[in-house]
Design an enzyme around this catalytic site. Structure first.
Site, short mmCIF file in Angstrom:
data_model
loop_
_atom_site.label_atom_id
_atom_site.label_comp_id
_atom_site.label_asym_id
_atom_site.label_seq_id
_atom_site.Cartn_x
_atom_site.Cartn_y
_atom_site.Cartn_z
N ASP A 113 0.86 -1.19 0.00
CA ASP A 113 0.00 0.00 0.00
C ASP A 113 0.90 1.24 0.00
O ASP A 113 1.97 1.24 0.62
CB ASP A 113 -0.85 0.05 1.28
CG ASP A 113 -1.99 -0.96 1.27
OD1 ASP A 113 -1.95 -1.91 0.47
OD2 ASP A 113 -2.92 -0.80 2.07
N HIS A 169 5.25 -7.09 -0.10
CA HIS A 169 5.04 -8.43 -0.62
C HIS A 169 5.78 -8.66 -1.94
O HIS A 169 6.25 -7.71 -2.58
CB HIS A 169 3.54 -8.66 -0.83
CG HIS A 169 2.74 -8.56 0.44
ND1 HIS A 169 2.15 -9.65 1.04
CD2 HIS A 169 2.44 -7.50 1.22
CE1 HIS A 169 1.50 -9.26 2.14
NE2 HIS A 169 1.69 -7.95 2.27
N SER A 256 7.86 4.97 5.45
CA SER A 256 8.93 4.16 4.88
C SER A 256 8.78 4.09 3.36
O SER A 256 7.79 4.55 2.81
CB SER A 256 8.88 2.75 5.47
OG SER A 256 8.61 2.78 6.86
#
Length: 295
Positions: A113, A169, A256
């Site tokens: 995301d 991911h 981040s």
């Protein structure tokens, strides 16, 4: 004010920035910049705050944080009162139904995301941080041999805010080599900081690894730390086969960044993302969402 392109509405949303006044003061005032260089960018500052976010006391922050930033807790596997600490909440896992992974082997997905920018035909000596500020891939990872593999390829920068889901991911089936760690500072990765600190990504703590994907060639994964990020946690097993959408790792508290470099002629990035990047806007995406297709 930070505008983010919304692919669904085809309009621009205004980003809610955690600690916006603090960030503007730090990166715009002489006193703030002095404190930044002496204290805030240092590992000790972020480590201490990270340890606090691991305590039970820090869980008291969760409810106000959820309400202030309108976080959808229906997506979370754990209920709002079930977290042991703020970091426990921050690194929460989501129900799979809310992050469906496009399993079509020809579809390239977002690794997480966040807000994404995309650059094609990259000049590895002049990678764009923001307009007027650049860095090289060799500086970023410390390896010319690896950098050269991605000449004229694609660079994807996924910026995660404190309000985002903070697990990242794999974008395809394949195997990932062991991670290489590079020590560094802990500047914020917000646009406020990116406009002020030259070669910011090359100065911050970062980790990188090569992912050998089945359908998109070799992919360079880079995870960049930031102010108050307690840790970058790699949860995958090196050199073991993983499936598309499998978790690679997660960030503890703080904004981040995940950066991907793709080899030349492997992936077509969606046109709307490329166009918005050229206009100077990031595009909001979620993990598993289609952002390109196989060449």
């Amino acid at each position: 004010m930070i505008k983010i392109y919304n692919r669904k509405t085809k309009e621009y949303d205004i980003e809610k920035v955690s600690g916006e006044k603090y960030l503007k003061w730090i990166y715009s005032s002489s006193i703030g910049m002095t404190l930044l260089e002496i204290i805030i960018k240092k590992k000790l500052f972020s480590s201490l705050y990270g340890k606090y976010c691991d305590t039970k006391t820090s869980s008291k922050k969760i409810k106000n944080f959820v309400e202030e930033f309108d976080i959808n807790m229906d997506e979370s596997i754990t209920a709002i009162n079930g977290f042991k600490s703020f970091n426990d909440f921050f690194t929460r896992k989501l129900k799979a139904i809310y992050r469906p992974v496009n399993l079509d082997k020809n579809i390239f997905i977002s690794p997480g995301d966040g807000r994404i920018s995309a650059y094609e035909n990259m000049d590895l000596q002049k990678i764009i941080q923001v307009k007027g500020l650049y860095y090289s891939l060799e500086e970023l990872i410390g390896s010319k041999k690896i950098a050269d593999k991605f000449k004229n390829g694609v660079c994807l920068i996924l910026r995660l805010c404190p309000t985002d889901y903070h697990r990242f991911h794999f974008v395809d089936n394949g195997t990932c080599e062991e991670v290489k760690k590079i020590k560094g500072n802990y500047y914020s990765v917000s646009p406020i900081a990116l406009n002020k600190i030259p070669k910011l990504f090359c100065q911050n703590k970062r980790e990188w690894s090569i992912f050998h994907s089945e359908n998109f060639g070799d992919i360079l994964y880079i995870e960049v730390g930031a102010t108050c990020v307690g840790s970058i946690i790699q949860s995958y097993t090196p050199n073991k086969c993983v499936s598309k959408g499998h978790e690679k790792g997660f960030f503890k508290f703080g904004g981040s960044t995940v950066i991907l470099f793709l080899q030349q002629n492997k992936v077509n990035i969606d046109q709307d993302i490329l166009e918005q990047t050229k206009l100077g806007y990031e595009t909001k995406v979620i993990m598993g969402e289609e952002i390109g297709d196989k060449l």
